[in-house]
Design an enzyme around this catalytic site. Structure first.
Site, PDB file in Angstrom:
ATOM      1  N   GLY A  80       0.858  -1.189   0.000  1.00 47.59           N
ATOM      2  CA  GLY A  80       0.000   0.000   0.000  1.00 47.59           C
ATOM      3  C   GLY A  80       0.886   1.228   0.000  1.00 47.59           C
ATOM      4  O   GLY A  80       1.868   1.293   0.753  1.00 47.59           O
ATOM      5  N   ASN A 119       3.804   1.925   2.647  1.00 45.47           N
ATOM      6  CA  ASN A 119       5.182   1.911   2.166  1.00 45.47           C
ATOM      7  C   ASN A 119       5.912   3.198   2.533  1.00 45.47           C
ATOM      8  O   ASN A 119       7.074   3.177   2.955  1.00 45.47           O
ATOM      9  CB  ASN A 119       5.217   1.742   0.647  1.00 45.47           C
ATOM     10  CG  ASN A 119       4.702   0.401   0.180  1.00 45.47           C
ATOM     11  OD1 ASN A 119       4.582  -0.535   0.959  1.00 45.47           O
ATOM     12  ND2 ASN A 119       4.389   0.304  -1.094  1.00 45.47           N
ATOM     13  N   GLU A 158      -4.557   6.536  -2.860  1.00 35.31           N
ATOM     14  CA  GLU A 158      -5.197   5.221  -2.752  1.00 35.31           C
ATOM     15  C   GLU A 158      -6.282   5.210  -1.676  1.00 35.31           C
ATOM     16  O   GLU A 158      -6.762   4.162  -1.274  1.00 35.31           O
ATOM     17  CB  GLU A 158      -4.149   4.137  -2.481  1.00 35.31           C
ATOM     18  CG  GLU A 158      -3.302   3.830  -3.699  1.00 35.31           C
ATOM     19  CD  GLU A 158      -2.328   2.686  -3.484  1.00 35.31           C
ATOM     20  OE1 GLU A 158      -1.888   2.098  -4.476  1.00 35.31           O
ATOM     21  OE2 GLU A 158      -1.991   2.367  -2.307  1.00 35.31           O
ATOM     22  N   ASN A 162       5.140  11.972 -11.253  1.00 35.21           N
ATOM     23  CA  ASN A 162       6.043  11.531 -12.314  1.00 35.21           C
ATOM     24  C   ASN A 162       5.654  12.253 -13.602  1.00 35.21           C
ATOM     25  O   ASN A 162       4.715  13.074 -13.626  1.00 35.21           O
ATOM     26  CB  ASN A 162       6.034  10.007 -12.459  1.00 35.21           C
ATOM     27  CG  ASN A 162       4.681   9.449 -12.875  1.00 35.21           C
ATOM     28  OD1 ASN A 162       3.882  10.111 -13.518  1.00 35.21           O
ATOM     29  ND2 ASN A 162       4.421   8.199 -12.500  1.00 35.21           N
ATOM     30  N   GLY A 205      12.057   8.638 -13.471  1.00 36.92           N
ATOM     31  CA  GLY A 205      12.513   7.263 -13.621  1.00 36.92           C
ATOM     32  C   GLY A 205      14.024   7.178 -13.663  1.00 36.92           C
ATOM     33  O   GLY A 205      14.723   7.708 -12.789  1.00 36.92           O
ATOM     34  N   ASP A 222      13.145  -4.901  -9.268  1.00 32.93           N
ATOM     35  CA  ASP A 222      11.728  -4.697  -8.958  1.00 32.93           C
ATOM     36  C   ASP A 222      11.541  -3.244  -8.534  1.00 32.93           C
ATOM     37  O   ASP A 222      12.101  -2.811  -7.530  1.00 32.93           O
ATOM     38  CB  ASP A 222      11.282  -5.649  -7.840  1.00 32.93           C
ATOM     39  CG  ASP A 222       9.798  -5.512  -7.499  1.00 32.93           C
ATOM     40  OD1 ASP A 222       9.083  -4.768  -8.190  1.00 32.93           O
ATOM     41  OD2 ASP A 222       9.357  -6.150  -6.529  1.00 32.93           O
ATOM     42  N   ALA A 239       8.264  -0.447  -4.974  1.00 33.63           N
ATOM     43  CA  ALA A 239       8.166   0.551  -3.899  1.00 33.63           C
ATOM     44  C   ALA A 239       9.166   1.689  -4.055  1.00 33.63           C
ATOM     45  O   ALA A 239       9.384   2.444  -3.110  1.00 33.63           O
ATOM     46  CB  ALA A 239       8.359  -0.128  -2.545  1.00 33.63           C
ATOM     47  N   ALA A 240       9.746   1.836  -5.233  1.00 34.95           N
ATOM     48  CA  ALA A 240      10.788   2.854  -5.417  1.00 34.95           C
ATOM     49  C   ALA A 240      10.248   4.263  -5.179  1.00 34.95           C
ATOM     50  O   ALA A 240      10.864   5.071  -4.472  1.00 34.95           O
ATOM     51  CB  ALA A 240      11.388   2.742  -6.808  1.00 34.95           C
ATOM     52  N   GLY A 241       9.106   4.565  -5.772  1.00 34.39           N
ATOM     53  CA  GLY A 241       8.531   5.898  -5.609  1.00 34.39           C
ATOM     54  C   GLY A 241       8.122   6.181  -4.175  1.00 34.39           C
ATOM     55  O   GLY A 241       8.277   7.304  -3.686  1.00 34.39           O
ATOM     56  N   ASP A 242       7.601   5.165  -3.493  1.00 35.04           N
ATOM     57  CA  ASP A 242       7.192   5.346  -2.099  1.00 35.04           C
ATOM     58  C   ASP A 242       8.402   5.554  -1.198  1.00 35.04           C
ATOM     59  O   ASP A 242       8.371   6.370  -0.265  1.00 35.04           O
ATOM     60  CB  ASP A 242       6.386   4.134  -1.632  1.00 35.04           C
ATOM     61  CG  ASP A 242       5.086   3.970  -2.405  1.00 35.04           C
ATOM     62  OD1 ASP A 242       4.550   4.989  -2.872  1.00 35.04           O
ATOM     63  OD2 ASP A 242       4.629   2.824  -2.549  1.00 35.04           O
ATOM     64  N   GLY A 294       9.859  -7.154  -3.881  1.00 36.44           N
ATOM     65  CA  GLY A 294       8.839  -6.870  -2.882  1.00 36.44           C
ATOM     66  C   GLY A 294       8.662  -5.387  -2.642  1.00 36.44           C
ATOM     67  O   GLY A 294       9.386  -4.544  -3.183  1.00 36.44           O
ATOM     68  N   SER A 311      11.708  -4.525   0.525  1.00 39.91           N
ATOM     69  CA  SER A 311      12.830  -3.954  -0.221  1.00 39.91           C
ATOM     70  C   SER A 311      13.252  -2.579   0.292  1.00 39.91           C
ATOM     71  O   SER A 311      14.260  -2.035  -0.163  1.00 39.91           O
ATOM     72  CB  SER A 311      12.454  -3.836  -1.701  1.00 39.91           C
ATOM     73  OG  SER A 311      11.463  -2.844  -1.895  1.00 39.91           O
TER      74      SER A 311
END
Length: 295
Positions: free
Chosen positions: A40, A44, A140, A184, A218, A243, A246-249, A284, A288
């Protein structure tokens, strides 16, 4: 005294399958690894902020089910203040995630209790919002609840950060309550209708009422535009991504921690870039997200 970070947003259980490729409509793809864990966007970001050193309170709405119980227990283990987590008679949120060999992902979310987080719920935690120094929001949960939280925070002098994902139409009033927005490239075009230069997109967001802007790009990095200072490109770090879930979070949570520690927006973006570059090297969502010592 440490600055207080409040995250209001979604809590999900993520179910991830990693395969060679994304299935086409009607196609079944065999093979791959299955991972189940907490996720979520709100959760995150709260976990990222806490692991990276922030004093974090998380407000979300979960079901009266094992997914909700497990999620809250996990946030407690992280050291997040969960004393204002709300419960719903709806099922807890679930996200189904597919990840291919190029680390691209496709996500379908059943929001469940997240959609039950109402403006009235937000009013019930108004004192918590007003007592915070920073508020992080995403999309969300219902937009009207995001709007109400941002309004309360703005009127109390809280620094309000909106990560406008997943993209959806937003009320014009919301932008005047925001201190920082982190879209983004696609999200900023949806919000502004501007498809030209980055500076034109920043100008459009400023005209809508936002002071500070970071446009994430990105693999190119992020375009950081503080109010009253020149914009600059903060480049991404070159890593072997597996993966990007969750990079943005992680970026958003890390950014807020750095701001709470007195860093300026560009310094905070560099800190956040380093954190998110570690996230994409693991599978994940919350599994992660790095700890401060990892940086």
């Amino acid at each position: 005294m440490s600055k207080k970070i409040l995250v209001i947003g979604s809590s999900n259980t993520d179910m991830t399958v990693k395969s060679e490729k994304m299935p086409a409509p009607g196609e079944t793809v065999l093979g791959g690894e299955f991972i189940m864990g907490p996720g979520g966007k709100g959760a995150n970001q709260a976990v990222a902020a806490r692991r990276l050193g922030g004093d974090v309170c998380f407000i979300c709405k979960v079901g009266r089910d094992i997914f909700g119980d497990n999620a809250v227990a996990g946030y407690d283990r992280e050291g997040i203040d969960t004393s204002h987590v709300l419960r719903s008679d709806k099922a807890s949120g679930v996200a189904l995630i597919l990840v291919d060999k190029n680390a691209e992902n496709s996500i379908s979310v059943a929001p469940g209790a997240n959609n039950d987080l109402t403006p009235e719920d937000i009013d019930s935690v108004a004192d918590v919002i007003k007592a915070s120094d920073y508020l992080i929001l995403q999309l969300e949960i219902p937009v009207e609840s995001v709007l109400r939280a941002a309004q309360i925070a703005h009127e109390a002098g809280v620094y309000v950060i909106l990560n406008p994902a997943p993209a959806c139409p937003l009320p014009a009033e919301l932008f005047s309550y925001l201190s920082l927005i982190t879209p983004n490239a696609g999200e900023v075009e949806l919000m502004t209708g501007v498809t030209g230069e980055l500076d034109d997109k920043v100008a459009a967001l400023r005209k809508m009422g936002v002071s500070d802007v970071i446009i994430t790009l990105g693999s190119r990095g992020s375009y950081v535009a503080p109010s009253g200072s020149e914009a600059e490109l903060v480049p991404a770090l070159k890593v072997n991504a597996v993966d990007t879930t969750a990079a943005g979070d992680t970026f958003c949570g890390a950014l807020c921690v750095a701001l709470s520690e007195g860093k300026d927006l560009a310094e905070a973006a560099r800190f956040a870039t380093k954190a998110s570059s570690l996230t994409v090297q693991k599978m994940g969502a919350q599994s992660s997200i790095p700890y401060r010592k990892d940086l």
